[in-house]
Design an enzyme around this catalytic site. Structure first.
Site, PDB file in Angstrom:
ATOM      1  N   HIS A  37     -53.778  21.609  15.134  1.00 30.67           N
ATOM      2  CA  HIS A  37     -52.863  20.982  16.099  1.00 30.67           C
ATOM      3  C   HIS A  37     -53.701  20.275  17.150  1.00 30.67           C
ATOM      4  O   HIS A  37     -53.915  20.799  18.246  1.00 30.67           O
ATOM      5  CB  HIS A  37     -51.959  22.037  16.729  1.00 30.67           C
ATOM      6  CG  HIS A  37     -50.852  21.471  17.553  1.00 30.67           C
ATOM      7  ND1 HIS A  37     -49.617  22.073  17.643  1.00 30.67           N
ATOM      8  CD2 HIS A  37     -50.775  20.368  18.341  1.00 30.67           C
ATOM      9  CE1 HIS A  37     -48.837  21.364  18.446  1.00 30.67           C
ATOM     10  NE2 HIS A  37     -49.537  20.329  18.893  1.00 30.67           N
ATOM     11  N   GLU A  55     -50.321  19.354  12.885  1.00 32.27           N
ATOM     12  CA  GLU A  55     -49.198  19.442  13.809  1.00 32.27           C
ATOM     13  C   GLU A  55     -49.455  18.585  15.036  1.00 32.27           C
ATOM     14  O   GLU A  55     -50.605  18.413  15.440  1.00 32.27           O
ATOM     15  CB  GLU A  55     -49.000  20.890  14.281  1.00 32.27           C
ATOM     16  CG  GLU A  55     -48.723  21.883  13.193  1.00 32.27           C
ATOM     17  CD  GLU A  55     -48.548  23.297  13.743  1.00 32.27           C
ATOM     18  OE1 GLU A  55     -48.007  24.145  13.008  1.00 32.27           O
ATOM     19  OE2 GLU A  55     -48.969  23.550  14.900  1.00 32.27           O
ATOM     20  N   HIS A  89     -45.159  30.610  15.105  1.00 30.05           N
ATOM     21  CA  HIS A  89     -45.321  30.879  16.537  1.00 30.05           C
ATOM     22  C   HIS A  89     -45.117  32.367  16.808  1.00 30.05           C
ATOM     23  O   HIS A  89     -44.012  32.889  16.731  1.00 30.05           O
ATOM     24  CB  HIS A  89     -44.381  30.066  17.418  1.00 30.05           C
ATOM     25  CG  HIS A  89     -44.934  29.876  18.800  1.00 30.05           C
ATOM     26  ND1 HIS A  89     -45.703  28.784  19.160  1.00 30.05           N
ATOM     27  CD2 HIS A  89     -44.873  30.651  19.901  1.00 30.05           C
ATOM     28  CE1 HIS A  89     -46.073  28.885  20.425  1.00 30.05           C
ATOM     29  NE2 HIS A  89     -45.590  30.020  20.898  1.00 30.05           N
ATOM     30  N   ASN A 127     -53.795  28.578  11.034  1.00 26.86           N
ATOM     31  CA  ASN A 127     -54.086  27.644  12.114  1.00 26.86           C
ATOM     32  C   ASN A 127     -55.442  28.007  12.723  1.00 26.86           C
ATOM     33  O   ASN A 127     -55.630  29.129  13.206  1.00 26.86           O
ATOM     34  CB  ASN A 127     -52.979  27.722  13.169  1.00 26.86           C
ATOM     35  CG  ASN A 127     -53.131  26.687  14.263  1.00 26.86           C
ATOM     36  OD1 ASN A 127     -54.220  26.450  14.763  1.00 26.86           O
ATOM     37  ND2 ASN A 127     -52.023  26.071  14.652  1.00 26.86           N
ATOM     38  N   HIS A 169     -59.095  21.881  22.013  1.00 29.73           N
ATOM     39  CA  HIS A 169     -59.536  22.771  20.928  1.00 29.73           C
ATOM     40  C   HIS A 169     -59.893  21.927  19.704  1.00 29.73           C
ATOM     41  O   HIS A 169     -61.051  21.563  19.537  1.00 29.73           O
ATOM     42  CB  HIS A 169     -58.500  23.864  20.625  1.00 29.73           C
ATOM     43  CG  HIS A 169     -57.069  23.461  20.778  1.00 29.73           C
ATOM     44  ND1 HIS A 169     -56.473  22.477  20.027  1.00 29.73           N
ATOM     45  CD2 HIS A 169     -56.109  23.932  21.608  1.00 29.73           C
ATOM     46  CE1 HIS A 169     -55.205  22.359  20.377  1.00 29.73           C
ATOM     47  NE2 HIS A 169     -54.952  23.217  21.346  1.00 29.73           N
ATOM     48  N   HIS A 177     -52.960  32.223  16.354  1.00 34.21           N
ATOM     49  CA  HIS A 177     -53.406  33.068  17.468  1.00 34.21           C
ATOM     50  C   HIS A 177     -53.479  34.540  17.083  1.00 34.21           C
ATOM     51  O   HIS A 177     -54.510  35.200  17.277  1.00 34.21           O
ATOM     52  CB  HIS A 177     -52.466  32.886  18.660  1.00 34.21           C
ATOM     53  CG  HIS A 177     -52.870  33.668  19.862  1.00 34.21           C
ATOM     54  ND1 HIS A 177     -53.861  33.251  20.729  1.00 34.21           N
ATOM     55  CD2 HIS A 177     -52.431  34.862  20.340  1.00 34.21           C
ATOM     56  CE1 HIS A 177     -54.008  34.150  21.684  1.00 34.21           C
ATOM     57  NE2 HIS A 177     -53.165  35.138  21.482  1.00 34.21           N
TER      58      HIS A 177
END
Length: 237
Positions: free
Chosen positions: A43, A70, A190, A7, A50, A214
């Site tokens: 996403h 997403e 996540h 991601n 972002h 992240h």
């Protein structure tokens, strides 16, 4: 082997903080794939804080592995995905003002809505996945939506694992077993990280894909992006 989809939202966040095009999102996506990454995830949110909608369009010609978009299937998001036709769309019920995704779908309450959305995406050749927790009743209801896959929302596992509670993976294992029996493919994401990814993967039967952003980008600040991508790939073997 479980596929690693990276991601790149945090790359866009860093770029947007100064304006301009540094770091170059498209170059980072190309590099991640050259380093061995097996997919790119974005996403985009309605406020484009972002990933911008144009980023998602520009990436269509850059992603040569698997492209996963997403988001909450509001009209603007659906129009974007149907225009791009990525490999996969992951449906996430995040509120407009959510800092990050913080809940899975209630697939009982929203079953009819999800059925309609999923059918439209599938008719356009887009694989679908539903972001979901570990409630087995909701997993059974997810299967009735017609989705191809589910993505296990792993924040609780990651939080408990950090405290030393490895038993926290059990609900995820049970959910994966049920999902497999229902014919659903299994993704996860996540707060998965280098610290917990190997243990999680070993306890989730037939885990097809993980989406990690992240933690991977944060770890790369110390260890380097190419190195970190390959460290994840090694742990997922």
């Amino acid at each position: 082997m479980t596929k690693l989809s990276v991601n790149i939202n945090k790359i866009a966040t860093l770029r947007n903080s100064r304006g301009g095009n540094v770091p170059n999102l498209l170059k980072v996506a190309r590099d991640i794939q050259e380093f061995g990454g097996e997919g790119i995830t974005v996403h985009p949110r309605p406020d484009e804080r972002h990933i911008k909608y144009q980023d998602a369009r520009d990436l269509k010609d850059v992603v040569i592995t698997e492209y996963n978009i997403e988001g909450n299937p509001v009209k603007s998001f659906m129009d974007l995905v149907l225009d791009i036709k990525p490999t996969q769309v992951t449906l996430v019920p995040d509120a407009v003002d959510a800092i990050t995704s913080n809940a899975g779908w209630d697939t009982i309450t929203h079953q009819k809505f999800l059925q309609e959305v999923i059918q439209e995406f599938q008719q356009n050749g887009i694989r679908t996945s539903i972001f979901i927790g570990t409630d087995l009743k909701l997993m059974e209801a997810a299967a009735k939506t017609g989705t191809d896959r589910i993505e296990l929302y792993t924040e609780h596992f990651a939080s408990e694992f950090e405290k030393g509670n490895k038993e926290a993976v059990k609900p995820y294992t049970d959910s994966a077993i049920l999902a497999n029996s229902l014919g659903l493919g299994i993704n996860a994401g996540h707060d998965l990280s280098l610290d917990n990814i190997k243990f999680f993967k070993e306890n989730i039967p037939n885990l097809a894909e993980v989406s990690i952003g992240h933690a991977l980008i944060a770890e790369s600040l110390y260890l380097g992006l190419e190195n970190v991508v390959n460290m994840y790939l090694h742990r997922l073997k």
